[in-house]
Design an enzyme around this catalytic site. Structure first.
Site, mmCIF file in Angstrom:
data_model
loop_
_atom_site.group_PDB
_atom_site.id
_atom_site.type_symbol
_atom_site.label_atom_id
_atom_site.label_comp_id
_atom_site.label_asym_id
_atom_site.label_seq_id
_atom_site.Cartn_x
_atom_site.Cartn_y
_atom_site.Cartn_z
ATOM 1 N N GLY A 15 -16.942 -18.404 -9.981
ATOM 2 C CA GLY A 15 -15.710 -17.646 -9.725
ATOM 3 C C GLY A 15 -15.512 -17.405 -8.240
ATOM 4 O O GLY A 15 -15.012 -16.362 -7.828
ATOM 5 N N ARG A 18 -11.661 -16.833 -5.764
ATOM 6 C CA ARG A 18 -10.817 -15.651 -5.524
ATOM 7 C C ARG A 18 -11.659 -14.382 -5.569
ATOM 8 O O ARG A 18 -12.787 -14.380 -6.069
ATOM 9 C CB ARG A 18 -9.728 -15.535 -6.600
ATOM 10 C CG ARG A 18 -8.691 -16.600 -6.550
ATOM 11 C CD ARG A 18 -7.536 -16.306 -7.503
ATOM 12 N NE ARG A 18 -7.870 -16.470 -8.895
ATOM 13 C CZ ARG A 18 -7.803 -15.506 -9.817
ATOM 14 N NH1 ARG A 18 -7.385 -14.296 -9.482
ATOM 15 N NH2 ARG A 18 -8.112 -15.740 -11.081
ATOM 16 N N VAL A 67 -17.215 -21.838 -16.895
ATOM 17 C CA VAL A 67 -18.583 -21.324 -17.051
ATOM 18 C C VAL A 67 -18.990 -21.208 -18.522
ATOM 19 O O VAL A 67 -20.179 -21.166 -18.832
ATOM 20 C CB VAL A 67 -18.762 -19.955 -16.344
ATOM 21 C CG1 VAL A 67 -18.584 -20.088 -14.842
ATOM 22 C CG2 VAL A 67 -17.835 -18.894 -16.917
ATOM 23 N N SER A 145 -20.039 -4.323 -14.212
ATOM 24 C CA SER A 145 -18.919 -3.439 -13.905
ATOM 25 C C SER A 145 -19.346 -2.046 -14.338
ATOM 26 O O SER A 145 -20.189 -1.907 -15.241
ATOM 27 C CB SER A 145 -17.694 -3.876 -14.711
ATOM 28 O OG SER A 145 -16.768 -2.819 -14.811
ATOM 29 N N TYR A 158 -14.836 -6.367 -22.849
ATOM 30 C CA TYR A 158 -15.321 -6.467 -21.463
ATOM 31 C C TYR A 158 -16.595 -5.636 -21.278
ATOM 32 O O TYR A 158 -17.585 -6.110 -20.690
ATOM 33 C CB TYR A 158 -14.208 -5.985 -20.539
ATOM 34 C CG TYR A 158 -14.464 -6.119 -19.064
ATOM 35 C CD1 TYR A 158 -14.385 -7.351 -18.415
ATOM 36 C CD2 TYR A 158 -14.751 -4.985 -18.293
ATOM 37 C CE1 TYR A 158 -14.596 -7.447 -17.052
ATOM 38 C CE2 TYR A 158 -14.944 -5.080 -16.934
ATOM 39 C CZ TYR A 158 -14.872 -6.316 -16.316
ATOM 40 O OH TYR A 158 -15.075 -6.410 -14.948
ATOM 41 N N ALA A 160 -18.741 -4.721 -23.529
ATOM 42 C CA ALA A 160 -19.845 -5.366 -24.253
ATOM 43 C C ALA A 160 -20.383 -6.554 -23.465
ATOM 44 O O ALA A 160 -21.605 -6.755 -23.375
ATOM 45 C CB ALA A 160 -19.365 -5.816 -25.633
ATOM 46 N N LYS A 162 -20.320 -7.007 -20.266
ATOM 47 C CA LYS A 162 -21.013 -6.571 -19.044
ATOM 48 C C LYS A 162 -22.326 -5.860 -19.379
ATOM 49 O O LYS A 162 -23.322 -6.028 -18.686
ATOM 50 C CB LYS A 162 -20.095 -5.667 -18.219
ATOM 51 C CG LYS A 162 -18.842 -6.386 -17.689
ATOM 52 C CD LYS A 162 -19.208 -7.564 -16.814
ATOM 53 C CE LYS A 162 -18.009 -8.153 -16.089
ATOM 54 N NZ LYS A 162 -18.364 -9.276 -15.207
ATOM 55 N N ILE A 191 -12.010 -2.433 -7.658
ATOM 56 C CA ILE A 191 -11.994 -3.228 -6.434
ATOM 57 C C ILE A 191 -10.642 -3.918 -6.323
ATOM 58 O O ILE A 191 -10.100 -4.410 -7.330
ATOM 59 C CB ILE A 191 -13.137 -4.279 -6.456
ATOM 60 C CG1 ILE A 191 -14.497 -3.610 -6.742
ATOM 61 C CG2 ILE A 191 -13.166 -5.078 -5.155
ATOM 62 C CD1 ILE A 191 -14.969 -2.580 -5.741
HETATM 63 P P1 NAP Z 1 -10.473 -12.342 -10.016
HETATM 64 O O1 NAP Z 1 -9.909 -11.962 -8.701
HETATM 65 O O2 NAP Z 1 -9.598 -12.371 -11.211
HETATM 66 O O3 NAP Z 1 -11.206 -13.757 -9.852
HETATM 67 C C1 NAP Z 1 -11.857 -14.314 -10.968
HETATM 68 C C2 NAP Z 1 -12.564 -15.579 -10.545
HETATM 69 O O4 NAP Z 1 -13.310 -16.056 -11.691
HETATM 70 C C3 NAP Z 1 -11.625 -16.701 -10.150
HETATM 71 O O5 NAP Z 1 -12.248 -17.490 -9.180
HETATM 72 C C4 NAP Z 1 -11.466 -17.484 -11.454
HETATM 73 O O6 NAP Z 1 -11.086 -18.851 -11.283
HETATM 74 C C5 NAP Z 1 -12.883 -17.389 -11.975
HETATM 75 N N1 NAP Z 1 -12.966 -17.645 -13.418
HETATM 76 C C6 NAP Z 1 -12.377 -16.966 -14.432
HETATM 77 N N2 NAP Z 1 -12.682 -17.519 -15.616
HETATM 78 C C7 NAP Z 1 -13.495 -18.581 -15.339
HETATM 79 C C8 NAP Z 1 -14.135 -19.561 -16.134
HETATM 80 N N3 NAP Z 1 -14.026 -19.578 -17.474
HETATM 81 N N4 NAP Z 1 -14.884 -20.514 -15.510
HETATM 82 C C9 NAP Z 1 -15.007 -20.508 -14.169
HETATM 83 N N5 NAP Z 1 -14.429 -19.605 -13.363
HETATM 84 C C10 NAP Z 1 -13.674 -18.645 -13.944
HETATM 85 O O7 NAP Z 1 -11.673 -11.357 -10.423
HETATM 86 P P2 NAP Z 1 -12.512 -10.339 -9.505
HETATM 87 O O8 NAP Z 1 -11.801 -9.039 -9.527
HETATM 88 O O9 NAP Z 1 -12.897 -10.971 -8.242
HETATM 89 O O10 NAP Z 1 -13.793 -10.160 -10.435
HETATM 90 C C11 NAP Z 1 -14.986 -10.883 -10.143
HETATM 91 C C12 NAP Z 1 -16.109 -10.336 -11.008
HETATM 92 O O11 NAP Z 1 -16.291 -8.947 -10.717
HETATM 93 C C13 NAP Z 1 -15.816 -10.420 -12.501
HETATM 94 O O12 NAP Z 1 -17.002 -10.702 -13.197
HETATM 95 C C14 NAP Z 1 -15.337 -9.033 -12.843
HETATM 96 O O13 NAP Z 1 -15.575 -8.718 -14.186
HETATM 97 C C15 NAP Z 1 -16.173 -8.194 -11.902
HETATM 98 N N6 NAP Z 1 -15.602 -6.893 -11.601
HETATM 99 C C16 NAP Z 1 -14.406 -6.763 -10.971
HETATM 100 C C17 NAP Z 1 -13.903 -5.504 -10.693
HETATM 101 C C18 NAP Z 1 -12.599 -5.281 -9.995
HETATM 102 O O14 NAP Z 1 -12.179 -4.104 -9.886
HETATM 103 N N7 NAP Z 1 -11.926 -6.282 -9.486
HETATM 104 C C19 NAP Z 1 -14.637 -4.367 -11.087
HETATM 105 C C20 NAP Z 1 -15.841 -4.536 -11.729
HETATM 106 C C21 NAP Z 1 -16.331 -5.800 -11.976
HETATM 107 P P3 NAP Z 1 -9.525 -19.291 -11.532
HETATM 108 O O15 NAP Z 1 -8.711 -18.574 -10.490
HETATM 109 O O16 NAP Z 1 -9.535 -20.756 -11.354
HETATM 110 O O17 NAP Z 1 -9.194 -18.835 -12.922
#
Ligand code: NAP
Length: 250
Positions: A15, A18, A67, A145, A158, A160, A162, A191
């Site tokens: 991932g 982004r 993934v 998370s 989600y 579950a 995590k 975030i």
């Molecule tokens: P994001 O901005 O939505 O980016 C998600 C990334 O994961 C993208 O690069 C996306 O690729 C990739 N992705 C999604 N499904 C995929 C798959 N099946 N195979 C390969 N790549 C995949 O998310 P984020 O906010 O950065 O979150 C990143 C991680 O942190 C996640 O695990 C999320 O649960 C965790 N998290 C985020 C927050 C928050 O507040 N943002 C808080 C707690 C935890 P594409 O663009 O090509 O789909």
């Protein structure tokens, strides 16, 4: 894309195109790693991440790879190693949300979140850990998370996924600590990324009220923690879940 003749250690970030994954990929490039990252389908975002990594003087390999698809994960890792050499660091950041109260949650939304977040993290750990054990080195950071630690209404799937990552990581940390391999979990709060940008404004405002620091975190602030955890400065830390959340959990 293929590159050879690398001398720097290599980090894989899932991932990485982004959000938090991109911030981790760029930070690790700054720290001296060459970086391989995967994403699902966003080629433009991946090209931008590639540019940011190259600006740090690092080599980069990237490709779309779901993934949740074990065979695709194994092929991605094989190609990344052919491009950049052995893997030293794995950061599992790929993740999705499909929020709904359980009473309304379609089964496919439950399954999609478990497949991507939990099974995806297993697929990468499983595909890399034997290599780490043979070389008696390697560091893994898995992204959970605060929702995985405390639960969150509308996020049973989600949360579950995590919480599953946390249990899996603790077990793996015990299995491989004797080989010099560390496994830790980072649990971010709210975030500023596309994932939280997509939330309805009312939910965003409510979330803000719950943050003692009165702001969303930056993806870079999660990446700093990942950078520390993979470094030798954290060499006696394994099996931990560390929150980076502006005090939400207080
Ligand atoms: P994001 O901005 O939505 O980016 C998600 C990334 O994961 C993208 O690069 C996306 O690729 C990739 N992705 C999604 N499904 C995929 C798959 N099946 N195979 C390969 N790549 C995949 O998310 P984020 O906010 O950065 O979150 C990143 C991680 O942190 C996640 O695990 C999320 O649960 C965790 N998290 C985020 C927050 C928050 O507040 N943002 C808080 C707690 C935890 P594409 O663009 O090509 O789909």
């Amino acid at each position: 894309m293929t590159e050879t003749d690398t001398q720097r250690p290599m980090a894989i970030v899932t991932g990485g195109s982004r959000g938090i994954g991109r911030a981790c990929a760029v930070q690790l490039a700054t720290d001296g790693y060459d970086v391989a990252f995967c994403y699902r389908s966003g080629n433009d975002a991946a090209a931008e991440t590639e540019k940011l990594i190259r600006e740090q003087g690092a080599q980069v390999y990237h490709a779309p790879c779901d993934v949740a698809d074990y065979a695709a994960v194994q092929a991605f890792i094989k190609d990344a190693k052919a491009a950049l050499g052995p893997v030293s660091v794995l950061v599992n950041s790929a993740g999705i949300v499909r929020d709904n109260p359980m009473v309304l949650m379609p089964h496919e939304d439950w399954q999609a979140v478990i497949d991507t977040n939990l099974n995806g993290t297993f697929n990468f750990c499983r595909s890399i850990v034997f290599d780490f054990m043979k070389r008696k080195e390697g560091v893994i950071v898995n992204m959970s998370s605060i929702s995985g630690v405390y639960g969150h209404a509308t996020q049973s799937n989600y949360s579950a996924s995590k919480a599953g990552i946390q249990g899996m990581s603790a077990s793996l940390a015990k299995e491989v600590a004797g080989y010099g391999i560390r496994v830790n979990v980072v649990a971010p709060g709210f975030i500023e990324t596309d994932m939280t940008e997509a939330l309805p404004e009312k939910i965003r405002a409510e979330a803000l009220k719950s943050i003692p620091m009165k702001r969303y975190g930056g993806a870079d602030e999660v990446a700093y923690l990942v950078s520390f955890l993979v470094s030798d400065r954290a060499k006696y830390i394994t099996g931990e879940v560390i929150e980076v959340d502006g005090g939400v959990s207080l």
